[in-house]
Design a protein around this motif. Structure first.
Motif, PDB file in Angstrom:
ATOM      1  N   CYS A  56       0.836  -1.214   0.000  1.00 52.38           N
ATOM      2  CA  CYS A  56       0.000   0.000   0.000  1.00 52.38           C
ATOM      3  C   CYS A  56       0.868   1.260   0.000  1.00 52.38           C
ATOM      4  CB  CYS A  56      -0.926   0.005   1.215  1.00 52.38           C
ATOM      5  SG  CYS A  56      -2.161  -1.300   1.160  1.00 52.38           S
ATOM      6  N   TYR A  57       1.919   1.160   0.802  1.00 56.04           N
ATOM      7  CA  TYR A  57       2.791   2.327   0.893  1.00 56.04           C
ATOM      8  C   TYR A  57       3.438   2.627  -0.456  1.00 56.04           C
ATOM      9  CZ  TYR A  57       6.883   5.133   2.057  1.00 56.04           C
ATOM     10  OH  TYR A  57       7.860   6.102   2.051  1.00 56.04           O
ATOM     11  N   PHE A  58       3.976   1.582  -1.054  1.00 55.72           N
ATOM     12  CA  PHE A  58       4.643   1.810  -2.338  1.00 55.72           C
ATOM     13  C   PHE A  58       3.644   2.196  -3.414  1.00 55.72           C
ATOM     14  CE2 PHE A  58       8.064  -0.853  -0.435  1.00 55.72           C
ATOM     15  CZ  PHE A  58       9.078   0.131  -0.490  1.00 55.72           C
ATOM     16  N   TRP A  59       2.435   1.686  -3.310  1.00 62.08           N
ATOM     17  CA  TRP A  59       1.420   2.092  -4.307  1.00 62.08           C
ATOM     18  C   TRP A  59       1.103   3.575  -4.175  1.00 62.08           C
ATOM     19  CZ3 TRP A  59      -3.582   4.033  -3.736  1.00 62.08           C
ATOM     20  CH2 TRP A  59      -4.333   4.064  -4.900  1.00 62.08           C
ATOM     21  N   LYS A  60       0.962   4.023  -2.901  1.00 64.52           N
ATOM     22  CA  LYS A  60       0.686   5.433  -2.679  1.00 64.52           C
ATOM     23  C   LYS A  60       1.856   6.295  -3.121  1.00 64.52           C
ATOM     24  CE  LYS A  60      -0.589   8.713   0.944  1.00 64.52           C
ATOM     25  NZ  LYS A  60      -0.866   8.905   2.375  1.00 64.52           N
ATOM     26  N   LYS A  61       3.022   5.832  -2.816  1.00 59.24           N
ATOM     27  CA  LYS A  61       4.218   6.594  -3.223  1.00 59.24           C
ATOM     28  C   LYS A  61       4.318   6.673  -4.731  1.00 59.24           C
ATOM     29  CE  LYS A  61       8.073   8.586  -1.894  1.00 59.24           C
ATOM     30  NZ  LYS A  61       8.056   9.800  -1.052  1.00 59.24           N
ATOM     31  N   ASN A  62       3.976   5.601  -5.346  1.00 57.18           N
ATOM     32  CA  ASN A  62       4.050   5.571  -6.798  1.00 57.18           C
ATOM     33  C   ASN A  62       3.028   6.535  -7.406  1.00 57.18           C
ATOM     34  OD1 ASN A  62       5.142   4.415  -9.248  1.00 57.18           O
ATOM     35  ND2 ASN A  62       3.114   3.479  -9.524  1.00 57.18           N
TER      36      ASN A  62
END
Length: 1001
Positions: A917-923
């Motif tokens: 989720c974190y990396f998706w949001k960051k992306n």
């Protein structure tokens, strides 16, 4: 015709009684007896018999026909004499008149007794019964003993010589208590000889062992045996049987002069045998005919004839020849001279002064006498005298005192034979009881003593020496001696016939036993016998030219010679030298003192010193430390240092592994019964071996020659044929099939009296084990070989016998295990001198150690885990350490690890979802920034694009990523930092792309 009994009491009554009893006992059937005093009637011959006495002491005389069946003309029964009636010696009961009548001249009567002394034929009433032997080893037909019997030989009866059991039976009915006596020769222990009595119910009467089993006699000597008889019917048995003779020629039992007392009367007189006479009526005995006369059977006087005393026929005396005289050495005269002279052999049976007759040769030249024997000296009287006590001589010098620190040696040492020593005797015995002059026994001949001529070729020529006891030297008198003395003699024989030389001994005048014998020609050799007990003993040499009956001197040139005889430690001996002794510890003392057991004499100090540990003291060794010999491998000495033995413990090291053995589980004594074997006649026998593995010695006894020895005496080894040693062998004949009531143990021999040591090697002290004898199936545990030796020399084993006991670990056997012999040597030996035994046992396995088991871990259950210990298979150990007890330890079970795994899995899943989720949001944010940059780049603006990103309108500081953190980053922080680096890198890439777009078109 020889008439032994008429009616009622003697032969005829005895014959019928014997027949009746034998038929009752199932022994014989349908035998007809012919008697004397027959009377003719219409039904044939008949004789008179008395009925049994009734309650009033009266009886009837009845006539009985010889041929059973209906007949007429028999005399009517008449009242008989009183039952207490008897006739005196020299009288017989004449049955027709029922009166005592004197015996005629030429006959005799004992009155209330009967006597059998003539054996030209088997007397009436006697029967010889042979017993069939057992089946052979494979069930073949039994070999019969029909040819085996007691055989009349004129003056005596001769027993069988084979393995068959033969009984001589005679039945007699006594009116009162009486006795039976007889003379016998029993020289060979290869025969069994017993005498016993049964009643008319075939039940053996109570009889002590010393009256049942007859003792051995010296060769040629007649012994007398007497047994009391009860009133009533007595069935007498003389029973013989061979004991595994093999090819050996056996001396038979001889029997003569059987006399029975206790009969009420005799119904006829006995005629005098040939060579004897009774000149007056009413004689109770017959006298032998004097010399130069002879008589026939039943003679009342003797007829003149050139014959010997007691001759039963007039034989023409042959001319004298060289076989009729012998030579002797005269005693030394006052000048110290001797010479050879010749004498006629007595009794002289040849004629001088006839054609072809030899005359006595003249005496030889006088020559110097040989020197005195050691221990004697010449006192200028031409007689050798023994040295006084405490002095010694070599026989050629005067007697002298022993030096200080020494003592005289006692014994006899005869090597010069000018006269017969005072403690020796010579005699001659004739088997047929003919006269045999004692001078014809053995003759001195200067440097040797030799057998004499005798009266016939089958005479026994006897030489005897008596030793009243033994005395050990002072320094060893306190030792537990295994050797009290020894006799050594040098001899040879030269024969063309089947001659034999016997060496015998009689301990404490109990029983004579043959120690060794030599047949036919033997070269000059030495024989030694060791005396293992302190007792009175008589040593005897008996020489017989032939074993066959003979009354001639055909083999007079067959001779036995003895060159020297020595006996050590004889209590009445003389001294031929001195030996070192131990001195008292008192200053300046020269008194000899005994050393304690296990001590030797130090030659330098003349004091007693104890032998080192695990050494044994060699008997009669020279005084020095070398008298103590080390024990062999795997052995130790007893406290007295008298012998070495195994204490049942053995250790073997192979590389880094050490095996320890404890053989005590096998037991101290092992017994092997080998067989059965069968002789050519079918006799079953076994070889029994007794083996002492650890500690003391075992005992083998011989109950054939003296079954009268008590069990307590046998256990102590006091029997005349007892053998006490480490390994011994006996021949066992089971009672079944021989007619005896007990198993017979015979031919006990010593196989090992010295323990040499125990080792895994195949060779020790010259004794070798052939590994091929006992093929091994496993090499994990080595075989342990126990080596033994017997120093007793035999004619076939000049170095003595030896034995090896191989111990093999076999976990499938019991702790006692099994003893066996090599299959290729079923008798235990292949050469008669070396014996091999295999002892397989689990008790022969090494002691268990920690190397012999391993650990097994159980499953963890309920938070607990079991640790088990098991033996490594195959288990090749015994005793030692025990298996450790089962252990239970706490453990983490499977549920814990499942829960732990589930928790870790859940945490990992949550972490991965969070990171995703974190990396998706960051992306998404990066995409947004990238799209803004793209949009900005598409604007037509002349102003250059900034190299760095500032806060755009609409963005707040919370969206900024470039925060400076001064604390230690957490795992989540590290992941964020990695993500930031990725974002920056992508941003830089975006800028580069933009720059490339803004280039010239």
């Amino acid at each position: 015709m020889f008439k032994t009994a008429g009616k009622m009491t003697v032969s005829r009554a005895a014959s019928l009684l014997s027949i009746a009893v034998e038929m009752v006992c199932g022994r014989i059937q349908g035998r007809r007896v012919v008697g004397a005093g027959e009377i003719t009637s219409s039904c044939g011959d008949y004789y008179y018999e008395y009925t049994e006495c009734d309650s009033r002491g009266s009886r009837w005389r009845v006539a009985i026909p010889h041929e059973p069946g209906a007949c007429t003309g028999l005399p009517e029964p008449v009242r008989g004499t009183e039952c207490t009636f008897s006739c005196k010696a020299g009288e017989f009961l004449e049955m027709s008149a029922q009166e005592c009548t004197q015996c005629a001249a030429g006959s005799y009567s004992l009155g209330s007794g009967i006597r059998f002394d003539q054996w030209d034929a088997m007397p009436a009433g006697f029967s010889s019964l042979a017993t069939l032997l057992e089946n052979g080893p494979h069930g073949e037909d039994r070999l019969t003993c029909n040819s085996s019997s007691w055989v009349p030989q004129g003056n005596y009866l001769e027993s069988n010589r084979d393995e068959c059991t033969v009984s001589l039976i005679y039945a007699v009915h006594l009116k009162k208590q009486g006795s039976v006596s007889f003379e016998y020769q029993y020289p060979d222990n290869n025969l069994l000889f017993e005498f016993f009595i049964q009643n008319d119910q075939c039940q053996e009467m109570d009889q002590s062992a010393d009256t049942k089993w007859l003792k051995l006699t010296n060769h040629g000597e007649w012994a007398t045996h007497t047994v009391n008889l009860k009133s009533g019917t007595n069935i007498l048995y003389w029973r013989t049987g061979g004991v595994l003779m093999g090819s050996k020629v056996v001396k038979p039992v001889l029997l003569k002069n059987v006399q029975i007392e206790g009969v009420a009367y005799t119904s006829e007189c006995f005629p005098c045998k040939s060579g004897s006479f009774s000149r007056v009526p009413g004689s109770s005995t017959c006298e032998p005919c004097p010399r130069d006369t002879y008589s026939n059977h039943g003679a009342s006087s003797c007829t003149p004839c050139n014959s010997t005393e007691g001759s039963g026929a007039c034989k023409k005396r042959p001319p004298c020849s060289k076989k009729d005289y012998f030579q002797i050495h005269t005693a030394c005269d006052h000048e110290g001279k001797t010479q050879v002279i010749y004498k006629w052999i007595e009794p002289k049976i040849c004629l001088e002064g006839v054609t072809g007759a030899e005359t006595l040769p003249p005496g030889g030249e006088r020559e110097p006498c040989p020197p005195c024997n050691p221990g004697f000296y010449n006192n200028d009287t031409a007689i050798c005298s023994p040295c006084p006590p405490g002095t010694y001589s070599d026989g050629m010098k005067p007697c002298q005192q022993c030096p200080a620190g020494t003592e005289p040696t006692l014994g006899y040492e005869y090597k010069w034979w000018n006269i017969l020593p005072s403690n020796m005797k010579t005699s001659c015995f004739n088997v047929g009881n003919s006269k045999c002059d004692s001078m014809n026994g053995w003759e001195v001949a200067g440097d040797h003593i030799q057998s004499g001529a005798g009266s016939s070729d089958n005479d026994y020529l006897i030489l005897n020496i008596h030793v009243p006891g033994f005395k050990l030297p002072t320094s060893v008198s306190s030792h537990s001696a295994t050797e009290f003395g020894r006799i050594t003699f040098e001899f040879e024989t030269s024969c063309v016939a089947d001659c034999e030389l016997y060496f015998m001994m009689d301990v404490n005048r109990k029983s004579t036993m043959v120690v060794e014998s030599w047949g036919r020609t033997k070269t000059r050799q030495t024989y030694t016998h060791i005396m293992t007990k302190n007792a009175s003993v008589s040593y005897t040499w008996a020489f017989q030219r032939t074993n066959q009956p003979s009354d001639t001197r055909q083999y007079v040139n067959d001779v036995a010679r003895i060159y020297s005889i020595s006996v050590s430690n004889a209590v009445d001996g003389v001294s031929s030298g001195c030996r070192v002794c131990a001195l008292s510890t008192q200053p300046s003392s020269s008194t000899c003192v005994p050393c304690p057991p296990g001590h030797y004499i130090d030659a330098l100090t003349s004091q007693c010193s104890e032998c080192p540990r695990n050494t044994y003291l060699v008997p009669h060794a020279a005084p020095s430390a070398d008298a103590c010999k080390p024990c062999g491998p795997g052995s130790r000495s007893d406290k007295d240092h008298s012998l070495c033995y195994s204490d049942c413990h053995f250790t073997h090291t192979d590389g880094n592994a050490t095996l320890t053995f404890d053989f005590s589980l096998l037991g101290s004594v092992g017994t092997l019964m080998n067989g059965p074997s069968f002789t050519s006649k079918g006799t079953k026998y076994f070889h029994q071996f007794n083996i002492s593995l650890c500690g003391g010695q075992v005992l083998c006894t011989d109950n054939v020659t003296d079954l009268s020895v008590s069990d307590a005496q046998r256990e102590k080894g006091e029997g005349p044929s007892a053998v006490k040693t480490f390994i011994c062998q006996s021949t066992i004949i089971p009672a079944s099939g021989r007619g005896f009531h007990t198993a017979l143990s015979s031919q006990s021999i010593n196989l090992a009296d010295t323990f040499l040591g125990a080792t895994v090697d195949d060779n020790l002290d010259g004794i070798r084990v052939t590994p091929e004898m006992y093929p091994k199936t496993s090499k994990k545990v080595p075989d342990i070989n126990f080596f033994y030796r017997s120093l007793e020399v035999t004619s076939s084993c000049q170095s003595g016998r030896s034995a090896v006991v191989t111990l093999r670990c076999n976990p499938e056997k019991s702790t006692k295990g099994d003893l066996s012999v090599p299959s290729q040597c079923p008798a235990g030996t292949c050469d008669g001198c070396t014996f091999n035994f295999l002892w397989e046992s689990s008790g022969a396995c090494p002691t268990c150690t920690e190397r012999d088991y391993h650990q097994i871990e159980g499953v963890c259950k309920g938070g607990h885990q079991d640790l088990l210990y098991v033996w490594t298979e195959p288990k090749l150990c015994m005793g030692g350490v025990a298996l450790p007890e089962k252990k239970t330890l706490p453990c983490e079970g499977m549920e814990f690890w499942v829960r732990l795994g589930a928790g870790v899995g859940a945490f990992t899943a949550v972490l991965l979802v969070s990171l995703t989720c974190y990396f998706w949001k960051k992306n998404k944010r990066l995409e947004y920034k990238y799209s803004r940059l793209v949009m900005s780049a598409n604007k037509e603006c002349e102003m250059p694009v900034a190299d760095s990103c500032a806060v755009m309108e609409g963005e707040n500081e919370g969206d900024m990523e470039d925060e400076v953190v001064y604390t230690k980053p957490s795992l989540l922080g590290k992941l964020k930092a990695i993500a930031s680096k990725v974002g920056v890198h992508r941003h830089a890439s975006s800028v580069d792309i933009k720059g490339s777009f803004e280039g010239p078109m």
